[in-house]
Design a protein around this motif. Structure first.
Motif: not given
Length: 271
Positions: A56-62, A121-126
């Motif tokens: 997502r964008g410049k993130y990787l989410n494992f 928490e990841v959803e909040q960041v995204f």
């Protein structure tokens, strides 16, 4: 800083190697690279598996099989390498996640991080990120609508992660060049045709960057011949004083709102 093409390239490579393999070991040499105590980080990971790698964008989410998430942002200077200690580049590592005989090494995490989070928490960041430029729900019409709500410089708009996710300095300059627009061009002055061309250029440049392995030329694994191939294909970025491939002009560099921008003053225009 790795941008969308680099992170998507990493995602594709890792998705072919680490999924559904139990995590067998963890090594953390820089506590600040993670967000929880090392013991907590280790116990949450060992024995569990990565079942999906999302970008997502410049993130990787494992995505982990226990419902947890590892959110990675490499920031400035961050790299990843997947392999063994014998073929690891001569660089210090901050976090190592082993999957049996092979390890995913995180290198150069001076500012980057790996955070153990919940899905919520990841959803909040995204939620703070703008739309994905390559998402199937994005199209020229939606892009034009987004752009028409903005004011200011073209480059400032497309590197704003709240507006469009994943684009940084390098690809912004290449996108502007492909569209024959100055990075300083005022978005509010661009007509429908120019915005359409900007959208088309964005899609073309990002897809080419992905297919050519991005610009970071440190291999992600042994015998890697793809990673970093797009670096040699930059048309303007980091080419100040060199000849423009398109018109024969001279590539220039300026500073725009604290960012350097490369462009050709002969064939890039305000509109």
């Amino acid at each position: 800083m790795p941008e969308l093409p680099e992170m998507e390239h990493y995602r594709r490579v890792l998705s072919n190697h680490i999924l559904d393999i139990p995590i067998s070991d963890i090594k953390v040499t820089r506590d600040k690279s993670i967000n929880v105590p090392v013991d907590t980080f280790t116990s949450a990971l060992i024995g569990n598996r990565v079942i999906f790698v999302e970008r997502r964008g410049k993130y990787l989410n494992f995505h982990l099989n226990n419902g947890g998430r590892l959110l990675v942002h490499l920031m400035l200077g961050g790299l990843m390498y997947y392999g063994t200690n014998e073929d690891l580049p001569d660089r210090s590592t901050q976090v190592e996640i082993s999957f049996g005989e092979h390890t995913l090494y995180f290198i150069g995490l001076r500012l980057g991080y790996i955070h153990l989070l919940s899905a919520k928490e990841v959803e909040q960041v995204f939620s703070e990120l703008g739309p994905e430029p390559l998402d199937r729900r994005m199209n020229a019409e939606r892009f034009v609508k987004i752009a028409k709500k903005r004011r200011g410089g073209l480059k400032t708009m497309i590197v704003n992660q709240h507006v469009i996710a994943g684009i940084g300095n390098r690809y912004a300059d290449e996108i502007a060049y492909r569209a024959s627009l100055l990075p300083s061009a005022k978005v509010q002055d661009l007509g429908e045709e120019a915005l359409q061309k900007l959208y088309d250029s964005m899609i073309e440049v990002l897809n080419e960057g992905i297919e050519d392995g991005g610009y970071i030329d440190t291999p992600i694994q042994k015998d890697d011949q793809l990673t970093g191939n797009y670096k040699a294909k930059f048309k303007v970025y980091d080419r100040e004083g060199e000849t423009c491939y398109r018109c024969g002009g001279v590539v220039s560099k300026v500073e725009l709102t604290g960012r350097k921008a490369f462009f050709c003053p002969s064939c890039q225009h305000d509109q």
